[in-house]
Design a protein around this motif. Structure first.
Motif, short mmCIF file in Angstrom:
data_model
loop_
_atom_site.label_atom_id
_atom_site.label_comp_id
_atom_site.label_asym_id
_atom_site.label_seq_id
_atom_site.Cartn_x
_atom_site.Cartn_y
_atom_site.Cartn_z
N ARG A 84 1.07 -1.35 0.01
CA ARG A 84 -0.16 -0.46 0.12
C ARG A 84 0.79 0.95 0.27
O ARG A 84 2.19 1.51 0.54
N PRO A 85 0.39 2.65 -0.36
CA PRO A 85 1.20 4.12 -0.31
C PRO A 85 1.03 4.05 0.74
O PRO A 85 0.07 3.80 1.89
N VAL A 86 2.33 4.25 1.25
CA VAL A 86 2.54 5.10 2.72
C VAL A 86 3.12 5.92 3.04
O VAL A 86 3.99 6.44 2.75
N THR A 87 2.68 7.54 3.25
CA THR A 87 2.87 9.05 3.72
C THR A 87 3.61 8.45 4.96
O THR A 87 2.81 8.31 6.49
N TRP A 88 4.57 9.12 5.43
CA TRP A 88 5.15 9.21 7.10
C TRP A 88 5.60 10.62 6.81
O TRP A 88 5.66 11.67 6.35
#
Length: 254
Positions: A84-88
């Motif tokens: 999945r796309p992950v923004t941190w």
């Protein structure tokens, strides 16, 4: 843990102050790591949005680049395992206590739909000899503030590590701070259960020489990676996803 031990630790305050000043003089003050503090990893499906909010460990102090810190490494692991796309985002502040994060960091965070919030918080409260009642007010207020501002987030708190395993601390000072750390951890775990957060277990420190940076206090790249691996099982699945997985498993059995 006996409530008497934290009270008795105050008798050792002169030793704490004397040895603490010596450690401060001998230890180089490291700066936060360079590099991005906000990044997105592409993927498919519902996005995971990870905020790591806390003290110098959230700022990746002890290493050169932020891509080796907790936020970036955790995000990489989640993206690897889920696709999945992950923004941190890493929001870390040197020497910050839970009260300072509550009062100065949270109000100035732009609202984002974070799905997970990791809190490496409490080390400075223990190191600064904050009383348990003060920590209860500060950390408890921090949990309330985060829950009010980010109601959909899964909040995971990471406890203070075993101070007797920290290379920079002389043995007696480490034992004194360990008493304070255990009291802080016990109260924080209780508050997490009461206020809808998830307390992690203590990070095991198997090799202090490998796990700590040159200053003997902050984590090394290996230490941050071990920390991320330790927290990953608590972060990877949110409660709705757990329910969905359970539903699929039940359908398979029918």
């Amino acid at each position: 843990m006996s409530r008497l031990l934290p009270l008795l630790s105050w008798l050792a305050f002169p030793v704490y102050a004397w040895q603490g000043l010596g450690v401060r003089r001998r230890t180089a003050r490291l700066l936060p790591a360079e590099g991005p503090v906000l990044h997105t990893i592409p993927g498919t499906g519902d996005p995971v949005r990870l905020l790591v909010l806390g003290d110098s460990s959230a700022a990746s102090v002890g290493i050169a680049r932020t891509d080796g810190g907790i936020a970036a490494v955790l995000a990489d692991m989640i993206a690897r395992d889920t696709g999945r796309p992950v923004t941190w985002r890493a929001a870390g502040f040197n020497s910050a206590t839970s009260g300072q994060i509550r009062d100065h960091a949270v109000p100035n965070l732009q609202w984002e739909p974070w799905t997970h919030i990791v809190l490496p918080v409490g080390t400075n409260d223990a190191k600064n000899f904050h009383t348990v009642p003060r920590f209860k007010k500060d950390f408890g207020g921090l949990l309330y503030a985060l829950r009010a501002k980010f109601p959909g987030a899964r909040i995971i708190w990471s406890p203070v590590v075993d101070m007797t395993r920290v290379p920079a601390l002389p043995p007696l000072l480490a034992k004194i701070l360990e008493i304070r750390a255990q009291a802080i951890n016990a109260m924080a775990a209780r508050l997490c259960f009461e206020r809808g957060a998830v307390p992690a277990s203590r990070l095991p420190i198997e090799d202090p020489l490998l796990g700590f940076a040159a200053d003997g206090f902050h984590a090394s790249e290996a230490g941050y990676r071990a920390w991320a691996e330790h927290l990953l099982p608590l972060i990877e699945l949110t409660p709705p996803e757990m329910l969905a997985s359970a539903s699929v498993a039940q359908d398979d059995r029918q």
